[in-house]
Design a protein around this motif. Structure first.
Motif, PDB file in Angstrom:
ATOM      1  N   LYS A  49      -7.316 136.016  42.631  1.00  0.00           N
ATOM      2  CA  LYS A  49      -6.852 134.660  43.177  1.00  0.00           C
ATOM      3  C   LYS A  49      -5.761 134.767  44.080  1.00  0.00           C
ATOM      4  O   LYS A  49      -5.527 134.051  45.161  1.00  0.00           O
ATOM      5  N   SER A 103     -10.645 125.281  48.060  1.00  0.00           N
ATOM      6  CA  SER A 103     -11.436 126.540  48.137  1.00  0.00           C
ATOM      7  C   SER A 103     -12.529 126.546  49.287  1.00  0.00           C
ATOM      8  O   SER A 103     -13.091 125.315  49.369  1.00  0.00           O
ATOM      9  N   THR A 114      -9.169 130.783  48.334  1.00  0.00           N
ATOM     10  CA  THR A 114      -8.730 129.636  47.548  1.00  0.00           C
ATOM     11  C   THR A 114      -7.113 129.412  47.764  1.00  0.00           C
ATOM     12  O   THR A 114      -6.418 130.220  48.173  1.00  0.00           O
TER      13      THR A 114
END
Length: 158
Positions: free
Chosen positions: A21, A130, A144
């Motif tokens: 992430k 995202s 994201t």
């Protein structure tokens, strides 16, 4: 013994997803500069007809930092305030292909979903987005990002 192995495996997976992430967010921040503003509707129920519904819009302003970026496709918008909800019925596209056009603002409508929530100021809140970034002569890259809500939206009429 087996529970220690299971916990270790879960820790490794959690660490992998956390690092992934962060990597996707850094990729986005290198290619795009984006701000989020907000605006509440003039009257409760203005769009829905229900006088008890309060809603507004998030306005996304983007500027590309990479000249090879053609467009951004936002597929998911999630406010990190539990009192707000976004029902994204279609994707948002921010085009950068034509150099002579100014950057376009795109918006998405949100609703105050918690009854009795007194939200007057969203400044400092965050929105998670995202989607994919499309570059010239290459494949799409997913991203994201968590963006801070900067201020109330001010439209400029010239």
């Amino acid at each position: 013994m087996t529970s220690a192995i299971a916990i270790s495996i879960l820790f490794v997976f959690a660490l992998y997803f956390f690092m992934r992430k962060k990597q996707l967010e850094q990729r986005f921040n290198r290619s795009v500069g984006m701000t989020v503003n907000y605006m509440f509707q003039d009257r409760p129920g203005q769009y829905s007809g229900d006088r008890n519904v309060r809603s507004g819009v998030f306005v996304f302003k983007a500027e590309r930092n990479n000249d090879k970026l053609k467009n951004i496709v936002i597929r998911k918008v999630k406010p990190l305030n539990t009192a707000l909800g976004v029902n994204l019925e279609q994707i948002l596209v921010i085009p950068f292909e034509q150099k002579d056009t100014p950057n376009l603002d795109v918006s998405v409508r949100f609703k105050v979903v918690k009854r009795g929530a007194r939200i007057e100021d969203l400044k400092g809140g965050r929105v998670s987005i995202s989607g994919v970034m499309n570059f010239e002569q290459s494949r799409s890259e997913p991203f994201t990002a968590t963006l801070h809500i900067t201020d109330l939206y001010q439209s400029v009429n010239i």
